[in-house]
Design a protein around this motif. Structure first.
Motif, short mmCIF file in Angstrom:
data_model
loop_
_atom_site.label_atom_id
_atom_site.label_comp_id
_atom_site.label_asym_id
_atom_site.label_seq_id
_atom_site.Cartn_x
_atom_site.Cartn_y
_atom_site.Cartn_z
N ILE A 1 -10.10 1.30 -1.02
CA ILE A 1 -10.93 0.32 -0.33
C ILE A 1 -12.38 0.79 -0.29
O ILE A 1 -13.31 0.00 -0.56
CB ILE A 1 -10.40 0.05 1.08
CG1 ILE A 1 -9.08 -0.74 1.01
CG2 ILE A 1 -11.42 -0.72 1.91
CD1 ILE A 1 -8.47 -1.07 2.35
N GLU A 2 -12.58 2.06 0.00
CA GLU A 2 -13.96 2.55 0.05
C GLU A 2 -14.64 2.42 -1.31
O GLU A 2 -15.82 2.03 -1.39
CB GLU A 2 -13.99 4.00 0.50
CG GLU A 2 -15.41 4.54 0.60
CD GLU A 2 -15.50 5.92 1.21
OE1 GLU A 2 -16.33 6.72 0.73
OE2 GLU A 2 -14.75 6.20 2.18
N GLN A 3 -13.92 2.70 -2.37
CA GLN A 3 -14.48 2.56 -3.71
C GLN A 3 -14.91 1.12 -3.97
O GLN A 3 -16.00 0.85 -4.50
CB GLN A 3 -13.45 3.01 -4.75
CG GLN A 3 -13.94 2.90 -6.18
CD GLN A 3 -12.86 3.32 -7.18
OE1 GLN A 3 -11.68 3.43 -6.84
NE2 GLN A 3 -13.26 3.55 -8.41
N VAL B 1 -18.36 -2.26 7.03
CA VAL B 1 -18.10 -0.85 7.30
C VAL B 1 -19.44 -0.20 7.64
O VAL B 1 -20.17 0.25 6.75
CB VAL B 1 -17.45 -0.16 6.08
CG1 VAL B 1 -17.11 1.30 6.41
CG2 VAL B 1 -16.21 -0.92 5.63
N PRO C 1 -12.23 -4.27 10.04
CA PRO C 1 -12.80 -2.93 10.19
C PRO C 1 -13.74 -2.72 11.37
O PRO C 1 -13.74 -1.64 11.96
CB PRO C 1 -13.55 -2.73 8.86
CG PRO C 1 -12.83 -3.58 7.89
CD PRO C 1 -12.40 -4.78 8.68
N TYR C 2 -14.59 -3.72 11.69
CA TYR C 2 -15.56 -3.46 12.76
C TYR C 2 -15.32 -4.42 13.93
O TYR C 2 -16.05 -5.38 14.13
CB TYR C 2 -16.99 -3.57 12.24
CG TYR C 2 -18.02 -3.10 13.26
CD1 TYR C 2 -17.81 -1.94 14.01
CD2 TYR C 2 -19.19 -3.80 13.47
CE1 TYR C 2 -18.74 -1.50 14.93
CE2 TYR C 2 -20.14 -3.37 14.40
CZ TYR C 2 -19.90 -2.22 15.13
OH TYR C 2 -20.82 -1.79 16.06
N ASP D 1 -3.46 5.27 -2.22
CA ASP D 1 -4.42 5.86 -1.28
C ASP D 1 -5.32 4.73 -0.78
O ASP D 1 -6.34 4.42 -1.39
CB ASP D 1 -5.24 6.94 -1.97
CG ASP D 1 -6.13 7.71 -1.00
OD1 ASP D 1 -6.50 7.15 0.05
OD2 ASP D 1 -6.49 8.86 -1.32
N ARG D 2 -4.90 4.13 0.31
CA ARG D 2 -5.59 2.94 0.82
C ARG D 2 -7.07 3.20 1.09
O ARG D 2 -7.93 2.45 0.63
CB ARG D 2 -4.89 2.48 2.11
CG ARG D 2 -5.50 1.25 2.74
CD ARG D 2 -4.88 0.95 4.10
NE ARG D 2 -5.32 -0.32 4.61
CZ ARG D 2 -4.55 -1.39 4.79
NH1 ARG D 2 -3.27 -1.32 4.49
NH2 ARG D 2 -5.05 -2.50 5.26
N GLN D 3 -7.36 4.26 1.85
CA GLN D 3 -8.73 4.52 2.25
C GLN D 3 -9.63 4.71 1.04
O GLN D 3 -10.74 4.15 0.97
CB GLN D 3 -8.80 5.74 3.16
CG GLN D 3 -10.20 6.03 3.67
CD GLN D 3 -10.22 7.16 4.68
OE1 GLN D 3 -9.18 7.60 5.16
NE2 GLN D 3 -11.41 7.64 5.00
N ALA D 4 -9.17 5.49 0.07
CA ALA D 4 -10.00 5.79 -1.10
C ALA D 4 -10.26 4.54 -1.94
O ALA D 4 -11.38 4.31 -2.40
CB ALA D 4 -9.34 6.87 -1.94
N TRP E 1 0.81 -1.22 0.00
CA TRP E 1 0.00 0.00 0.00
C TRP E 1 0.84 1.27 0.00
O TRP E 1 0.30 2.37 -0.04
CB TRP E 1 -0.90 0.02 1.23
CG TRP E 1 -2.08 -0.91 1.15
CD1 TRP E 1 -2.23 -2.11 1.76
CD2 TRP E 1 -3.28 -0.68 0.41
NE1 TRP E 1 -3.46 -2.66 1.46
CE2 TRP E 1 -4.12 -1.80 0.63
CE3 TRP E 1 -3.73 0.36 -0.41
CZ2 TRP E 1 -5.38 -1.91 0.04
CZ3 TRP E 1 -4.98 0.25 -1.00
CH2 TRP E 1 -5.79 -0.87 -0.77
N ARG F 1 -17.90 0.12 -1.70
CA ARG F 1 -19.14 0.72 -2.21
C ARG F 1 -19.69 -0.08 -3.38
O ARG F 1 -20.92 -0.28 -3.48
CB ARG F 1 -18.89 2.17 -2.62
CG ARG F 1 -18.77 3.14 -1.45
CD ARG F 1 -18.58 4.57 -1.92
NE ARG F 1 -18.57 5.51 -0.81
CZ ARG F 1 -19.64 6.00 -0.22
NH1 ARG F 1 -20.85 5.62 -0.64
NH2 ARG F 1 -19.54 6.84 0.78
#
Length: 253
Positions: free
Chosen positions: A87-89, A115, A156-157, A82-85, A78, A92
């Protein structure tokens, strides 16, 4: 009344769309996201980004419980991304397909790889999301506790034991106790394929012993040593690894 129950969907949107057939309601116990399929290393967010060879390496390290080396590999892969972007993509995209597959009515809670912050954007009318709350289904009270406890996997949770226990306590008396992780009974927590104990909840076990619901339903452990056991009058049931079986567990009364 017939309710179908699934857990550990891990991206199986096609099968999820059929899971409610013949049932009055669907209950989903979480882990919708597929980050890395330990049975097929070509599937999931991780191999989509980094390829099958790196997925093979990551699974080998985690299975051997070499978590520091696994985290080092993770950091290396990584490093320039941009890990967060990313993974979120990817999450989603999966959530759009999975929530669209839920029948009406569906009652769902989070798994440890989910998430929660994104769920309100995708849960449609007819899908009720519960975590530390109850719903009446066919005259029975179902209580839901989502997520998992802290582990070296750092999914994540995951929450602290005190926070998890507070969610269990908030349910009060229920007929069916629904959670993602199992009660802390060793034979229910041991995964025979991964050859390790997954974390179960003592708070869930305490609630089973004190409240004695008809059923305690859960998932999380994909290949459990024991799929069901009884604690007093409560039948404790691992409803199965839906991504693998593609078949819901049926509860009828």
């Amino acid at each position: 009344m017939r309710v179908h129950v699934v857990s550990d969907v891990h991206g199986a949107a096609d099968a999820l769309a059929r899971a409610g057939e013949g049932a009055d309601a669907l209950v989903c116990l979480g882990d919708l996201v597929l980050f890395l399929d330990y049975a097929d290393h070509s599937r999931g967010i991780f191999p989509d980004l980094f390829g099958r060879d790196n997925a093979d390496r990551m699974v080998a390290l985690r299975t051997a419980r070499r978590f520091e080396e696994a985290r080092a590999l993770d950091r290396e892969l990584w490093a320039d991304l941009d890990r967060q972007a990313l993974i979120e993509q990817a999450v989603r995209k999966q959530y759009a397909e999975l929530f669209a597959a839920f029948p009406t009515p569906t009652y769902a809670t989070y798994g440890n790889v989910d998430v929660p912050g994104l769920w309100p954007e995708y849960a449609r009318p007819g899908t009720t999301v519960l975590d530390g709350g109850t719903a009446e289904i066919g005259g029975l009270v179902f209580g839901f506790v989502g997520g998992g406890l802290r582990t070296p996997m750092r999914t994540p949770y995951e929450v602290e034991e005190e926070a998890y226990a507070a969610k269990v306590a908030a349910l009060g008396r229920v007929d069916v106790l629904c959670s993602h992780i199992p009660p802390a009974i060793p034979e229910l927590c041991y995964d025979t394929s991964a050859r390790r104990f997954e974390r179960g909840s003592q708070a869930l076990l305490d609630a089973v012993r004190s409240v004695q619901p008809r059923y305690a339903l859960f998932g999380h452990v994909h290949q459990p040593l024991v799929r069901r056991t009884r604690v007093g009058r409560t039948e404790c049931v691992n409803v199965g690894h839906f991504n693998h079986t593609r078949t819901p567990w049926a509860l009828q009364w």
